[in-house]
Design an enzyme around this catalytic site. Structure first.
Site, short mmCIF file in Angstrom:
data_model
loop_
_atom_site.label_atom_id
_atom_site.label_comp_id
_atom_site.label_asym_id
_atom_site.label_seq_id
_atom_site.Cartn_x
_atom_site.Cartn_y
_atom_site.Cartn_z
N ASP A 73 -11.48 -6.55 -5.32
CA ASP A 73 -12.00 -5.91 -6.53
C ASP A 73 -12.32 -6.98 -7.57
O ASP A 73 -11.62 -8.00 -7.66
CB ASP A 73 -10.97 -4.94 -7.11
CG ASP A 73 -10.63 -3.82 -6.15
OD1 ASP A 73 -11.50 -3.43 -5.35
OD2 ASP A 73 -9.48 -3.33 -6.20
N HIS A 83 -8.29 -3.27 1.76
CA HIS A 83 -7.60 -4.40 1.14
C HIS A 83 -6.62 -5.06 2.11
O HIS A 83 -6.40 -6.26 2.06
CB HIS A 83 -6.85 -3.94 -0.12
CG HIS A 83 -7.73 -3.74 -1.31
ND1 HIS A 83 -8.11 -4.76 -2.14
CD2 HIS A 83 -8.31 -2.63 -1.80
CE1 HIS A 83 -8.88 -4.29 -3.11
NE2 HIS A 83 -9.03 -2.99 -2.92
N ALA A 107 -6.18 4.63 -0.70
CA ALA A 107 -6.06 4.83 0.74
C ALA A 107 -4.60 5.01 1.14
O ALA A 107 -3.70 4.43 0.55
CB ALA A 107 -6.65 3.64 1.49
N GLU A 113 -16.79 3.20 -6.67
CA GLU A 113 -15.99 2.06 -7.08
C GLU A 113 -16.90 0.84 -7.20
O GLU A 113 -17.03 0.05 -6.25
CB GLU A 113 -14.85 1.79 -6.10
CG GLU A 113 -13.79 2.87 -6.07
CD GLU A 113 -12.55 2.48 -5.27
OE1 GLU A 113 -12.49 1.32 -4.80
OE2 GLU A 113 -11.66 3.32 -5.11
N GLN A 159 0.82 -1.20 0.00
CA GLN A 159 0.00 0.00 0.00
C GLN A 159 0.86 1.25 0.00
O GLN A 159 0.50 2.27 -0.60
CB GLN A 159 -0.95 0.00 1.20
CG GLN A 159 -2.05 1.06 1.12
CD GLN A 159 -3.00 0.82 -0.04
OE1 GLN A 159 -3.21 -0.31 -0.47
NE2 GLN A 159 -3.58 1.89 -0.56
#
Length: 294
Positions: free
Chosen positions: A209, A202, A195, A258, A174
Site C-alpha cells: 500500500d 500482502h 482478507a 483501494e 493477518q
C-alpha cells in the site's frame, strides 16, 4: 387568420376568442401555433418558425412563440455494470503459475487462498524507499522490492511524493488484523475491507500500500484524488504494477476500491492489461469473479 384586423363591431367576439385561445395555451392543448398579424415594419425580419428544444422562451405576446413540445420523460439507462465474464490473457513471451505463491502471476482472492495458508516468502527484503512502517510491514519479496524502488524514484523525479504505508503481512498478523475488523464492524463488513487469514495478497510479498507522505486521505477512497494515487494509476504498469482493486469492480474482485493497493505482476502483463483496457486479474487471467467466500 388575423385577430388584430377585425372590424370594431366584432371586438367583443375577438376578445372572447383571445381568452379562449389563451386558456388552450395555458392548458398545453397542443394547438397549432398562430403568429401575431401585426404587419412587419419595412426591413424587419420575419418571425422565426423554429421550435425550441426545451422550455419556450418568454415573449410579450402569447401568439409570438410556438408551444413547446414536451421532451420525452423516459430516463436514460444506467451505465452497465462491469462484466463478470473473464477475458483470457493474450499470449505473452513468458507464462507463470496462477497458484504458486512464488509466482508473479499468482491470483489470490476469496475463492483462491494461498497454499500453504501460512506461506512465507523466502526472499523478503526491505526496499530502499520512503516508508511510514517498520518491521515485517516494511518488507517485500526481492522482485517487488526492486520494482518498487524504480517506481518511487521516477515518481519523485516527477515531483510526486510517495511512501510505502504497508507491505508484507504474515499469517499471524493477518489473523489479528481481520479479527479486529470483525470485532469493530461485523464479519460481513470485515469481508469487504480485509482478507481472511490465508487469503491476503500482502502475505505473498507481491503487494503493498502507498500513501502520499503527508497523511492526506490515508486508506480512504478520497486518496484516489491525491497525486500519488493518480500517478501510480497512470504509470504503475511501466514498472509492473496494477491497482489491484479498481473502482466499481468489487463484484469481480470481492473488495471495494483501494487506490492505494498496488500489485506486482511484471511489466509485460501489466502493460498488456493497460493496453487492452482490462482492470482485474480475474478477468485478465480468466479465473472468474470472486465476490464472496464460498
Amino acid at each position: 387568420m388575423c385577430y388584430d384586423c377585425t372590424p370594431s363591431e366584432d371586438l367583443g367576439r375577438t376578445a372572447a376568442s383571445r381568452r379562449t385561445f389563451a386558456r388552450f395555451l395555458a392548458a398545453g392543448a397542443g394547438l397549432t401555433v398562430l403568429a401575431a398579424c401585426t404587419p412587419n415594419a419595412p426591413g424587419a425580419a420575419a418571425p422565426s418558425s423554429g421550435t425550441p428544444s426545451g422550455s419556450p422562451s418568454l415573449s410579450p405576446s402569447p401568439f409570438a412563440s410556438p408551444i413547446a413540445t414536451p421532451e420525452p420523460t423516459t430516463a436514460a439507462p444506467p451505465p452497465p455494470e462491469p462484466s463478470p465474464t473473464p477475458s483470457p490473457s493474450s499470449a505473452l513471451p513468458r507464462q507463470f503459475s496462477l497458484t504458486d505463491p512464488a509466482s508473479p502471476w499468482l491470483v489470490v482472492n476469496k475463492h483462491r487462498p494461498l497454499v500453504p495458508a501460512d506461506y512465507v516468502p523466502a526472499d523478503l527484503v526491505r526496499p530502499a524507499v520512503s516508508m511510514t512502517v517498520s518491521g515485517e510491514a516494511a518488507l517485500l519479496n526481492s522482485t517487488t522490492a526492486a520494482a518498487a524502488e524504480a517506481l518511487f524514484a521516477v515518481a519523485a523525479r516527477d515531483g510526486v511524493a510517495m511512501v510505502l504505508a504497508s507491505a508484507y503481512r504474515s499469517y499471524g498478523t493477518q489473523v489479528t488484523t481481520y479479527n479486529g475488523y470483525v470485532a469493530s464492524r461485523g464479519q460481513a463488513d470485515a469481508d469487504t475491507a480485509s482478507a481472511r487469514p490465508g487469503y491476503s495478497e500482502h502475505q505473498s510479498g507481491w503487494a503493498f500500500d502507498i500513501a502520499d507522505g503527508g497523511g492526506a486521505c490515508g486508506f480512504q477512497p478520497c486518496f484516489a484524488d491525491q497525486p500519488a494515487a493518480m500517478w501510480a494509476k497512470a504509470n504503475g504498469h511501466r514498472f509492473g504494477f496494477v491497482v489491484r482493486y479498481p473502482w466499481m469492480f468489487h463484484p469481480i474482485t470481492g473488495y471495494y476500491y483501494e487506490p492505494w493497493h498496488l500489485r506486482y505482476i511484471g511489466v509485460d502483463a501489466a502493460t498488456d492489461m493497460a493496453a487492452r483496457g482490462i482492470f482485474t486479474l480475474e478477468e485478465y487471467f480468466g479465473v472468474g469473479p470472486a465476490p464472496g467466500y464460498p
